[in-house]
Structures are given as structure tokens and as C-alpha cells.
Design a protein around this motif. Sequence first.
Motif, mmCIF file in Angstrom:
data_model
loop_
_atom_site.group_PDB
_atom_site.id
_atom_site.type_symbol
_atom_site.label_atom_id
_atom_site.label_comp_id
_atom_site.label_asym_id
_atom_site.label_seq_id
_atom_site.Cartn_x
_atom_site.Cartn_y
_atom_site.Cartn_z
ATOM 1 N N ILE A 212 -31.758 -29.991 27.136
ATOM 2 C CA ILE A 212 -32.470 -29.203 28.785
ATOM 3 C C ILE A 212 -32.879 -27.795 28.597
ATOM 4 C CG2 ILE A 212 -32.607 -29.463 31.242
ATOM 5 C CD1 ILE A 212 -31.225 -32.258 30.943
ATOM 6 N N HIS A 213 -31.351 -27.071 28.442
ATOM 7 C CA HIS A 213 -32.030 -25.669 28.814
ATOM 8 C C HIS A 213 -31.158 -25.259 28.114
ATOM 9 C CE1 HIS A 213 -35.126 -25.621 31.859
ATOM 10 N NE2 HIS A 213 -33.743 -26.404 32.464
ATOM 11 N N LEU A 214 -31.038 -23.660 27.548
ATOM 12 C CA LEU A 214 -29.928 -22.670 26.922
ATOM 13 C C LEU A 214 -29.006 -21.911 27.878
ATOM 14 C CD1 LEU A 214 -32.722 -20.990 24.724
ATOM 15 C CD2 LEU A 214 -31.035 -22.856 23.952
ATOM 16 N N THR A 215 -28.157 -21.710 27.260
ATOM 17 C CA THR A 215 -27.265 -20.595 27.889
ATOM 18 C C THR A 215 -27.067 -19.212 27.404
ATOM 19 O OG1 THR A 215 -25.664 -21.487 26.468
ATOM 20 C CG2 THR A 215 -25.260 -22.316 28.206
ATOM 21 N N GLY A 216 -26.904 -18.539 27.709
ATOM 22 C CA GLY A 216 -27.093 -17.306 27.600
ATOM 23 C C GLY A 216 -26.930 -17.323 25.896
ATOM 24 N N ARG A 217 -25.318 -17.766 25.803
ATOM 25 C CA ARG A 217 -24.874 -17.757 24.660
ATOM 26 C C ARG A 217 -25.705 -18.113 23.966
ATOM 27 N NH1 ARG A 217 -21.891 -20.755 21.768
ATOM 28 N NH2 ARG A 217 -21.965 -22.321 23.927
ATOM 29 N N ARG A 218 -25.606 -19.249 24.473
ATOM 30 C CA ARG A 218 -27.175 -20.425 23.265
ATOM 31 C C ARG A 218 -28.723 -19.023 22.613
ATOM 32 N NH1 ARG A 218 -25.158 -25.030 25.542
ATOM 33 N NH2 ARG A 218 -27.007 -26.010 26.332
ATOM 34 N N ALA A 219 -28.926 -18.912 23.547
ATOM 35 C CA ALA A 219 -30.269 -17.662 23.548
ATOM 36 C C ALA A 219 -29.867 -16.008 22.821
ATOM 37 C CB ALA A 219 -30.407 -16.990 25.062
ATOM 38 N N GLY A 220 -28.142 -16.450 22.468
ATOM 39 C CA GLY A 220 -27.936 -14.482 22.095
ATOM 40 C C GLY A 220 -27.410 -15.771 20.677
ATOM 41 N N GLU A 221 -27.230 -16.988 20.578
ATOM 42 C CA GLU A 221 -27.039 -17.026 18.635
ATOM 43 C C GLU A 221 -28.427 -17.387 18.283
ATOM 44 O OE1 GLU A 221 -23.156 -19.831 19.673
ATOM 45 O OE2 GLU A 221 -24.661 -21.236 20.013
ATOM 46 N N ALA A 222 -29.219 -17.989 19.263
ATOM 47 C CA ALA A 222 -31.056 -18.343 18.437
ATOM 48 C C ALA A 222 -31.118 -16.596 18.219
ATOM 49 C CB ALA A 222 -31.126 -18.874 19.508
ATOM 50 N N ALA A 223 -31.079 -15.604 19.217
ATOM 51 C CA ALA A 223 -31.291 -14.245 19.106
ATOM 52 C C ALA A 223 -30.922 -13.676 17.358
ATOM 53 C CB ALA A 223 -31.025 -13.500 19.950
#
Length: 268
Positions: A212-223
Motif C-alpha cells: 500500500i504505502h512506504l514509511t519514511g524508512r522505506r523511502a530512505g532505503e529506496a533513495a
Amino acid sequence: MRLVTVGVSGSFPGPASPASAYLLQAHDGERDWNVVLDLGNGALGALQRHVDPLDLDAVALSHLHPDHCADLSGLYVYLRYHPERGGTRTGVGRRLPVLGPSTTADRAAAMYGLAAGESMDGEYDVRAWQPGTPVQVGPFELEPFAVYHPVEAYGIRVTGPSSVRPGERVTLVYSGDTDACDGLVEGARGADLFLCEAAFQEGRDDGVERGIHLTGRRAGEAAAAAGVRSLLLTHLPVWNAPDVAIAEALSAYDGPVAVATAGGVHEL
């Protein structure tokens, strides 16, 4: 390329922001170009602070949840019935390109309440994304890539002229709505700015189904995995604290991180 974060609220409009809408602007030496990524609930009103909707060159939709496309209905009214430049006054439909998932034309007509068989073809030229196939809109190149969400959904990689380094081109990548997936990392590879959703929060939302959605951590991991130059978090619902999302992202990514605000301007 200039990014105006017109609407940044996740899943529904908040008291300080409409739902998702991101205006990209650039000049090609002859004229200004305006492309909107998503047009969620309440966004059309705020968009008019920055551009006349009749001067849009394209609308690009990540997916068809209402917080990303609902204001297509209002935009249709504006384009069709404007007393000076509208299609009913000029006799010539606007035929604004609307790029999106395969069912965009039907969904837009249904939201507006058109009868079966009727369409918005007079004002909209709806075109389905083909993943990996770029679409040229003036100086912008828009390339969709599939992401992980419960409906047909895309991130959008946009390349265009830099507004701070004349003669250079820069890349902005918009995640749309997604959970962690390989497609997101590949789509964001090397971006100058990664505009990435972070609607969930570590711990609090661990029990919600994945995809469904990312968390801030998962967004950071992708970045971090994509090697982007900077990360701009967005799509936070009203109950999310921006400082928590930033802290989560910084736990996985060591570049610049910020949270998008309604009406914010970012020069690339």
C-alpha cells in the motif's frame, strides 16, 4: 525545471493542503510549459494560484485513487465552460493530454457522471501509459514505471531543462503511491530529486497489509539504493508528524531530506 508542490496531503485533503498535485514548469526558449503530476481532491483550487488551468500542457496520473485524480472532474468543467476560452465558447475542444493507467478515460467519465458511452474527448485526450516508453511534452520527457500498489499504478521519471544550471538537464522522479519494490529503485536511479511518498510510520503501521504505502524508512532505503541526490517526502496524512518521517528516512539515507509543503517551490 521548477517543481511546485501544490497538494501534498496523503489519502485525502488536510486542513493545510489539498491531496496530491505537483506542478512542473519549464521554459524552452520560446514559451513556458506546465505539466501536473496527479490532480487529487481539492487540488484544482490551489493550482490556480500558480497557473491558469487552460495553460496546462498535460496531466500525468500515477494511478486512479481519488486523492490522485478526483479533480479531473472540476478541470473538465473549467476547460469546457470557461466564458472566454472554454470549448463551448470557442467551438474547439481543448484536447488536453491526460496520461494515466489503462482505465483512465472510463474512470474520468464515471466520476463526472456521464452516461454509458459518453466521453470527455472534447476536452481530454486520454492516453494510456506504456511502462518504459517515454512521452515527450515540450521540454519534458515523462517515463512511467510500474510500482507496487493495490491498483494499476506508476511512478513517473521526468527529465527536463535545469532552471539553476543553464544548458543542463535534470531528473525528477515521482513515486506515486507504492510500497517497496525493485521497480521503484530502478525508476528513481540517479535522480536529482526523488519526490517520494511516506504515508506509513514504522511500528504504528506494521500490521497493515503490504503493497500500500512506504514509511519514511522505506523511502530512505529506496533513495539510498537508487543513489538519488535529494529526497523530498510527500503524501503524509494529517496524523503523521513530518519530523518523524524525516528521522525515519535519515536512518537509511544520508543525503538531504525534507517534507513537501503545500505551495512549496523547488528549483532543479
